[in-house]
Design a protein around this motif. Structure first.
Motif, PDB file in Angstrom:
ATOM      1  N   ASP A  18       0.834  -1.201   0.000  1.00 45.26           N
ATOM      2  CA  ASP A  18       0.000   0.000   0.000  1.00 45.26           C
ATOM      3  C   ASP A  18       0.872   1.256   0.000  1.00 45.26           C
ATOM      4  N   LYS A  19       1.159   1.766  -1.187  1.00 41.13           N
ATOM      5  CA  LYS A  19       2.081   2.899  -1.318  1.00 41.13           C
ATOM      6  C   LYS A  19       1.449   4.227  -0.937  1.00 41.13           C
ATOM      7  N   ARG A  20       0.169   4.202  -0.545  1.00 44.48           N
ATOM      8  CA  ARG A  20      -0.461   5.424  -0.022  1.00 44.48           C
ATOM      9  C   ARG A  20       0.063   5.729   1.376  1.00 44.48           C
ATOM     10  N   ILE A  21       0.577   4.698   2.070  1.00 47.52           N
ATOM     11  CA  ILE A  21       1.113   4.873   3.424  1.00 47.52           C
ATOM     12  C   ILE A  21       2.564   5.347   3.316  1.00 47.52           C
ATOM     13  N   PRO A  22       2.962   6.401   4.037  1.00 48.35           N
ATOM     14  CA  PRO A  22       4.359   6.861   3.997  1.00 48.35           C
ATOM     15  C   PRO A  22       5.330   5.727   4.320  1.00 48.35           C
ATOM     16  N   ARG A  72       4.876   2.776   6.924  1.00 44.80           N
ATOM     17  CA  ARG A  72       4.595   1.455   6.344  1.00 44.80           C
ATOM     18  C   ARG A  72       5.546   0.407   6.916  1.00 44.80           C
ATOM     19  N   ASP A  94      11.570   1.690  -1.905  1.00 43.44           N
ATOM     20  CA  ASP A  94      10.754   2.907  -2.048  1.00 43.44           C
ATOM     21  C   ASP A  94      11.382   4.055  -1.268  1.00 43.44           C
ATOM     22  N   GLN A 106      12.924   7.759  -2.500  1.00 47.81           N
ATOM     23  CA  GLN A 106      12.440   9.019  -1.935  1.00 47.81           C
ATOM     24  C   GLN A 106      13.511   9.764  -1.139  1.00 47.81           C
TER      25      GLN A 106
END
Length: 213
Positions: free
Chosen positions: A76-80, A84, A136, A140
């Motif tokens: 779930d890449k919506r979670i930082p 995460r 990820d 970032q």
């Protein structure tokens, strides 16, 4: 027929799970399982080659329960990223939550082989889940490491060995000290900003950032 076969197979695994919990893996015989399910010996061996084969199916069931939630969170890449990472670790918390019953079960001396087998599953399947989150984070600019998988492998092996009540006996004070050192060193391994993981842990009620240097 396929559905009936699957149901029968699950009945055998269910019976083994209950018996292993009561009598331990070593203390349970195939006859015990046969009597519990109410089937012929040939039916048991149609589905499983041996008692260890049944145990492997049970370990696979345990693994699905332990890893399923973690895999969903990791994807779930919506979670930082850092949140995460912490949520996945919490989902994989082998000393509590939904996995507590499983781990108490396999920590019994008579279930030593089960413990060994599930440790192998953890060592092999957990690092890849965590590695995707770390990649990820690298993209970032949160982490800086050329070895994301190797870092996760080291972290998982250390955590499941030192914080496993069977392997190392710790007082609460020693456990707290080990946890602080663990988080500090995880930050260094990942090339994360000092305090970044500790601050997130504190937000989840799992750490005290004031002790972090």
């Amino acid at each position: 027929m396929r559905k009936e076969a699957e149901e029968r197979k699950n009945e055998i695994i269910d019976a083994a799970d209950e018996l292993f919990s009561q009598k331990g893996y070593d203390g349970t015989s195939t006859n015990d399982i046969i009597e519990k399910v109410g089937i012929a010996r040939g039916t048991l061996y149609h589905h499983f080659k041996s008692k260890e084969d049944i145990m492997d199916a049970l370990i696979e069931r345990y693994s699905d329960r332990l890893l399923g939630a973690a895999q969903e969170i990791a994807a779930d890449k919506r979670i930082p990223v850092v949140e995460r990472l912490i949520r996945v670790v919490m989902a994989l918390n082998l000393s509590g939550g939904s996995s507590k019953e499983i781990m108490e079960h396999i920590h019994k001396p008579q279930n030593a082989l089960m413990h060994q087998k599930i440790q192998k599953v953890i060592f092999n399947k957990v690092p890849p889940i965590l590695t995707e989150i770390i990649r990820d984070g690298i993209e970032q600019g949160l982490f800086n490491t050329s070895f994301p998988y190797e870092c996760m492998e080291m972290i998982v092996i250390y955590a499941t060995t030192v914080f496993d009540g069977d392997m190392v006996t710790l007082t609460e004070e020693e456990r707290s000290s080990r946890m602080l050192a663990f988080i500090c060193n995880v930050e260094r391994l990942l090339g994360a900003e000092s305090g970044s993981l500790m601050d997130t842990l504190k937000a989840f009620g799992m750490g005290d950032a004031s002790n972090h240097e």
